[in-house]
Design a protein around this motif. Sequence first.
Motif, PDB file in Angstrom:
ATOM      1  N   ALA A 154       0.928  -1.087  -0.016  1.00 56.20           N
ATOM      2  CA  ALA A 154      -0.067  -0.200  -0.031  1.00 56.20           C
ATOM      3  C   ALA A 154       0.978   1.324  -0.085  1.00 56.20           C
ATOM      4  CB  ALA A 154      -1.077  -0.068   1.299  1.00 56.20           C
ATOM      5  N   SER A 155       2.054   1.323   0.678  1.00 56.34           N
ATOM      6  CA  SER A 155       2.986   2.374   0.767  1.00 56.34           C
ATOM      7  C   SER A 155       3.414   2.586  -0.621  1.00 56.34           C
ATOM      8  CB  SER A 155       4.040   1.952   1.609  1.00 56.34           C
ATOM      9  OG  SER A 155       3.420   1.994   3.060  1.00 56.34           O
ATOM     10  N   LEU A 156       3.986   1.487  -1.220  1.00 54.46           N
ATOM     11  CA  LEU A 156       4.530   1.592  -2.606  1.00 54.46           C
ATOM     12  C   LEU A 156       3.663   2.123  -3.428  1.00 54.46           C
ATOM     13  CD1 LEU A 156       6.563  -1.661  -2.742  1.00 54.46           C
ATOM     14  CD2 LEU A 156       7.739   0.651  -2.682  1.00 54.46           C
ATOM     15  N   GLU A 157       2.453   1.996  -3.626  1.00 57.85           N
ATOM     16  CA  GLU A 157       1.202   2.285  -4.454  1.00 57.85           C
ATOM     17  C   GLU A 157       1.125   4.000  -4.002  1.00 57.85           C
ATOM     18  OE1 GLU A 157      -2.046   0.233  -3.892  1.00 57.85           O
ATOM     19  OE2 GLU A 157      -1.323  -1.778  -4.679  1.00 57.85           O
ATOM     20  N   LEU A 158       1.090   4.272  -2.790  1.00 54.23           N
ATOM     21  CA  LEU A 158       0.994   5.642  -2.389  1.00 54.23           C
ATOM     22  C   LEU A 158       2.086   6.331  -3.274  1.00 54.23           C
ATOM     23  CD1 LEU A 158      -0.311   6.120   1.118  1.00 54.23           C
ATOM     24  CD2 LEU A 158      -1.190   6.961  -0.692  1.00 54.23           C
ATOM     25  N   ILE A 159       3.391   5.927  -2.874  1.00 56.58           N
ATOM     26  CA  ILE A 159       4.477   6.715  -3.548  1.00 56.58           C
ATOM     27  C   ILE A 159       4.544   6.962  -4.766  1.00 56.58           C
ATOM     28  CG2 ILE A 159       6.989   6.509  -3.536  1.00 56.58           C
ATOM     29  CD1 ILE A 159       7.190   5.015  -1.000  1.00 56.58           C
TER      30      ILE A 159
ATOM     31  N   HIS B 169      14.146   6.042  -4.629  1.00 51.98           N
ATOM     32  CA  HIS B 169      14.072   7.558  -4.211  1.00 51.98           C
ATOM     33  C   HIS B 169      13.932   7.151  -2.667  1.00 51.98           C
ATOM     34  CE1 HIS B 169      12.058   9.385  -7.814  1.00 51.98           C
ATOM     35  NE2 HIS B 169      13.334   9.864  -7.397  1.00 51.98           N
ATOM     36  N   LEU B 170      13.861   6.063  -1.886  1.00 50.74           N
ATOM     37  CA  LEU B 170      13.982   5.819  -0.592  1.00 50.74           C
ATOM     38  C   LEU B 170      15.102   5.487  -0.077  1.00 50.74           C
ATOM     39  CD1 LEU B 170      10.331   4.311   0.638  1.00 50.74           C
ATOM     40  CD2 LEU B 170      11.513   6.522   1.350  1.00 50.74           C
TER      41      LEU B 170
ATOM     42  N   GLY C 108       3.732  10.348  -4.327  1.00 47.20           N
ATOM     43  CA  GLY C 108       5.051  10.688  -3.563  1.00 47.20           C
ATOM     44  C   GLY C 108       5.067  10.395  -2.368  1.00 47.20           C
ATOM     45  N   ILE C 109       6.339  10.488  -2.123  1.00 49.59           N
ATOM     46  CA  ILE C 109       6.831   9.758  -0.509  1.00 49.59           C
ATOM     47  C   ILE C 109       5.919  10.739   0.340  1.00 49.59           C
ATOM     48  CG2 ILE C 109       8.679   9.786   1.150  1.00 49.59           C
ATOM     49  CD1 ILE C 109      10.374   9.311  -1.191  1.00 49.59           C
ATOM     50  N   GLY C 110       5.800  11.942   0.340  1.00 47.59           N
ATOM     51  CA  GLY C 110       5.108  12.934   1.165  1.00 47.59           C
ATOM     52  C   GLY C 110       3.698  12.335   1.622  1.00 47.59           C
ATOM     53  N   ALA C 111       3.198  11.471   0.749  1.00 54.37           N
ATOM     54  CA  ALA C 111       1.636  11.013   1.106  1.00 54.37           C
ATOM     55  C   ALA C 111       1.724   9.896   2.118  1.00 54.37           C
ATOM     56  CB  ALA C 111       1.203  10.531  -0.255  1.00 54.37           C
ATOM     57  N   VAL C 112       2.887   9.232   2.287  1.00 50.32           N
ATOM     58  CA  VAL C 112       2.641   7.987   3.159  1.00 50.32           C
ATOM     59  C   VAL C 112       2.719   8.400   4.562  1.00 50.32           C
ATOM     60  CG1 VAL C 112       4.231   6.232   3.871  1.00 50.32           C
ATOM     61  CG2 VAL C 112       4.095   6.879   1.428  1.00 50.32           C
TER      62      VAL C 112
END
Length: 216
Positions: free
Chosen positions: A22-27, A110-111, A31-35
């Motif tokens: 779910a985190s990867l889909e959000l990124i 990016h992470l 973007g990472i800020g959404a997590v």
Amino acid sequence: MSDSRTRASYHHGSLRETLVRASLELIRAEGIGAVSLRRVAREAGVSPGAPYHHFPDRAALLTAIAGEGFGMLEERLVGARAAAASPAAALTAMTEAYVRFAHEQPAYFHLMFRPELARPDKDAAAKQAAERSFQVLCDVVADCQLAGDVPAGDPGALVTALWALAHGLASLWVDGPLDGRATPLAGSTEALVTQIAQGVATVLAGAARAGVRLGP
């Protein structure tokens, strides 16, 4: 992800994997800020407190994703090395594999190298994954030295320079500017990366033949 699928995943003990996906889909989407743990829980269809069973905070979640990325990168590099016909060819192939990984998996890339977001040095599994991926490059440089394909001596600076080359190309491709430069130069970004990697290998081989030695 449907509620029924999420409940089934949770029941079978794969909540951690569900949260990472779910985190990867959000990124990828925002973007990472959404997590955040709360947002990831909502996207995964679990209770707000569920992520805390595996991740004490956002940094721990992002670090787990980075560790997974390093494991994937290691697999790519090992595969490139195994398929190469010689140590020098392996060095070129690994540069290409590194850059392709970044282009194909930007959410991970990016992470993996953002210490303000993910801290592999604070997580044993992630730290080991990062070190193993780097060790593949060290081993191939050692192979090249034994074969006389790169200068002899202390390989530390050379390993770092080759890593910097691959990472720089990867970052330029992931962030966009490289495509515009690559097309007129080589026809495609992939072709330009190959040309650069092969050119560096040729220069190193010439230096080795000339008796250049690494280190003081």
